[in-house]
Design a protein around this motif. Structure first.
Motif, PDB file in Angstrom:
ATOM      1  N   ARG A 154       0.833  -1.208   0.000  1.00 49.20           N
ATOM      2  CA  ARG A 154       0.000   0.000   0.000  1.00 49.20           C
ATOM      3  C   ARG A 154       0.868   1.258   0.000  1.00 49.20           C
ATOM      4  O   ARG A 154       1.736   1.433   0.859  1.00 49.20           O
ATOM      5  CB  ARG A 154      -0.905   0.002   1.229  1.00 49.20           C
ATOM      6  CG  ARG A 154      -2.048  -0.989   1.159  1.00 49.20           C
ATOM      7  CD  ARG A 154      -2.758  -1.095   2.486  1.00 49.20           C
ATOM      8  NE  ARG A 154      -3.099   0.218   3.046  1.00 49.20           N
ATOM      9  CZ  ARG A 154      -3.594   0.382   4.272  1.00 49.20           C
ATOM     10  NH1 ARG A 154      -3.793  -0.665   5.060  1.00 49.20           N
ATOM     11  NH2 ARG A 154      -3.886   1.594   4.706  1.00 49.20           N
ATOM     12  N   ARG A 155       0.621   2.132  -0.959  1.00 51.32           N
ATOM     13  CA  ARG A 155       1.415   3.346  -1.091  1.00 51.32           C
ATOM     14  C   ARG A 155       1.181   4.311   0.061  1.00 51.32           C
ATOM     15  O   ARG A 155       2.072   5.070   0.438  1.00 51.32           O
ATOM     16  CB  ARG A 155       1.079   4.046  -2.413  1.00 51.32           C
ATOM     17  CG  ARG A 155       1.403   3.241  -3.664  1.00 51.32           C
ATOM     18  CD  ARG A 155       2.874   2.994  -3.804  1.00 51.32           C
ATOM     19  NE  ARG A 155       3.641   4.242  -3.864  1.00 51.32           N
ATOM     20  CZ  ARG A 155       4.970   4.302  -3.871  1.00 51.32           C
ATOM     21  NH1 ARG A 155       5.673   3.173  -3.810  1.00 51.32           N
ATOM     22  NH2 ARG A 155       5.597   5.467  -3.930  1.00 51.32           N
ATOM     23  N   ASP A 156      -0.008   4.298   0.651  1.00 51.81           N
ATOM     24  CA  ASP A 156      -0.257   5.235   1.743  1.00 51.81           C
ATOM     25  C   ASP A 156       0.604   4.930   2.954  1.00 51.81           C
ATOM     26  O   ASP A 156       1.028   5.851   3.673  1.00 51.81           O
ATOM     27  CB  ASP A 156      -1.749   5.225   2.110  1.00 51.81           C
ATOM     28  CG  ASP A 156      -2.225   3.849   2.555  1.00 51.81           C
ATOM     29  OD1 ASP A 156      -1.682   2.850   2.055  1.00 51.81           O
ATOM     30  OD2 ASP A 156      -3.134   3.782   3.399  1.00 51.81           O
ATOM     31  N   LEU A 157       0.905   3.641   3.189  1.00 52.06           N
ATOM     32  CA  LEU A 157       1.797   3.293   4.290  1.00 52.06           C
ATOM     33  C   LEU A 157       3.207   3.813   4.042  1.00 52.06           C
ATOM     34  O   LEU A 157       3.866   4.332   4.947  1.00 52.06           O
ATOM     35  CB  LEU A 157       1.825   1.772   4.483  1.00 52.06           C
ATOM     36  CG  LEU A 157       0.513   1.092   4.879  1.00 52.06           C
ATOM     37  CD1 LEU A 157       0.704  -0.415   4.960  1.00 52.06           C
ATOM     38  CD2 LEU A 157       0.004   1.636   6.210  1.00 52.06           C
ATOM     39  N   GLU A 159       4.085   6.353   2.051  1.00 56.91           N
ATOM     40  CA  GLU A 159       4.094   7.818   2.103  1.00 56.91           C
ATOM     41  C   GLU A 159       4.018   8.309   3.546  1.00 56.91           C
ATOM     42  O   GLU A 159       4.668   9.306   3.912  1.00 56.91           O
ATOM     43  CB  GLU A 159       2.917   8.373   1.293  1.00 56.91           C
ATOM     44  CG  GLU A 159       2.994   8.088  -0.195  1.00 56.91           C
ATOM     45  CD  GLU A 159       4.222   8.692  -0.843  1.00 56.91           C
ATOM     46  OE1 GLU A 159       4.724   9.719  -0.340  1.00 56.91           O
ATOM     47  OE2 GLU A 159       4.696   8.141  -1.847  1.00 56.91           O
ATOM     48  N   ALA A 160       3.251   7.626   4.369  1.00 55.01           N
ATOM     49  CA  ALA A 160       3.172   8.015   5.778  1.00 55.01           C
ATOM     50  C   ALA A 160       4.520   7.853   6.463  1.00 55.01           C
ATOM     51  O   ALA A 160       4.922   8.696   7.289  1.00 55.01           O
ATOM     52  CB  ALA A 160       2.109   7.186   6.493  1.00 55.01           C
ATOM     53  N   THR A 163       6.728  10.682   5.462  1.00 56.64           N
ATOM     54  CA  THR A 163       6.302  11.898   6.156  1.00 56.64           C
ATOM     55  C   THR A 163       6.852  11.944   7.579  1.00 56.64           C
ATOM     56  O   THR A 163       7.206  13.018   8.097  1.00 56.64           O
ATOM     57  CB  THR A 163       4.766  11.983   6.191  1.00 56.64           C
ATOM     58  OG1 THR A 163       4.263  11.958   4.860  1.00 56.64           O
ATOM     59  CG2 THR A 163       4.303  13.246   6.892  1.00 56.64           C
TER      60      THR A 163
END
Length: 258
Positions: A154-157, A159-160, A163
């Motif tokens: 998952r890309r959101d993991l 990117e998080a 961050t």
């Protein structure tokens, strides 16, 4: 009629699974005891059990079983140790994927049995040759399947994690590997089943022990009961190892099942 994807209770699952084996054995008994198939081509269940017991008591077949299990475990463990890190690198870093994927895609279509003559020349007919057959049959499949799994993280993991200040190596260690560990374990469980086919092929040629060696010797004597017994033993060992693998995965990754 059950609805698609609707789960069944554990008790019903066991009952349905057992019922298939009961029907299978009943059909086998009907074919053999009813005289529909000559026993020289297909031994009946009772003859198979007698031949199997004779193998264990008189021919020390338990040693052959242990030797085959050792070969599968050794070759598969070697393949996993090499393939899992390579697959993670391919999935995580696209330049590595671009460099290795053409060769991996080419090599995974090469049948391991085709290498047996070369491996006998290189390593002889001892244990190393059997381990290498299993290694070659498993390693490329594991690499590609792990790479695909890691590539779908998952890309959101990711990117998080960026961050929060993670480095590239930290993302691999703390995000990509934990997120894909259950899928990697499932991949290993599936490929372990393929490893059993490779070891039997390896034992059919240039071997002096193992389940495959017993099967090819029995074929030359038309001992179909022994052949069927050897095949059933392979299936039982595979079923037990698959169950143990599933149980271990549930314990290690219980959070994934929640």
């Amino acid at each position: 009629m059950p609805r698609p994807l609707e789960p069944v209770s554990p008790a019903l699952r066991v009952a349905l699974g057992v019922s298939f084996f009961v029907l299978f054995i009943a059909g086998w008994a009907w074919l053999t005891f009813g005289g529909h198939v000559a026993r020289i081509f297909l031994a009946d269940p009772l003859s198979m059990l007698r031949d199997g017991w004779r193998l264990i008591v008189e021919d020390n077949f338990l040693v052959d079983i242990l030797i085959t299990i050792w070969r599968v475990a050794g070759g598969f463990a070697l393949a996993a140790v090499v393939a899992v890190p390579v697959g993670i690198m391919m999935g995580a870093w696209k330049p590595v994927e671009a460099f290795l994927e053409p060769f991996i895609s080419f090599a995974r279509y090469l049948p391991a049995s085709a290498f047996i003559p070369l491996l006998i020349l290189w390593a002889g007919t001892e244990e190393l040759e059997k381990l290498l057959v299993i290694f070659l049959g498993s390693v490329f499949q594991i690499v590609l399947m792990v790479a695909v799994s890691v590539g779908n993280t998952r890309r959101d993991l990711v990117e998080a994690a960026y961050t929060l200040g993670s480095s590239s190596g930290g993302i691999v260690r703390r995000v990509i590997i934990p997120a894909n560990a259950p899928d990697i374990a499932e991949i290993l469980r599936l490929v372990l089943g393929w490893a059993w086919t490779y070891v039997i092929v390896a034992e059919l040629i240039g071997a002096s022990s193992g389940i495959g060696y017993m099967i090819i010797n029995s074929q030359s004597r038309l001992a179909t009961g022994q052949i069927i017994f050897g095949i059933i033993i392979i299936g039982l060992i595979g079923m037990v190892s698959d169950f143990l693998f599933k149980m271990l995965n549930r314990r290690l990754f219980a959070w994934r099942l929640a």
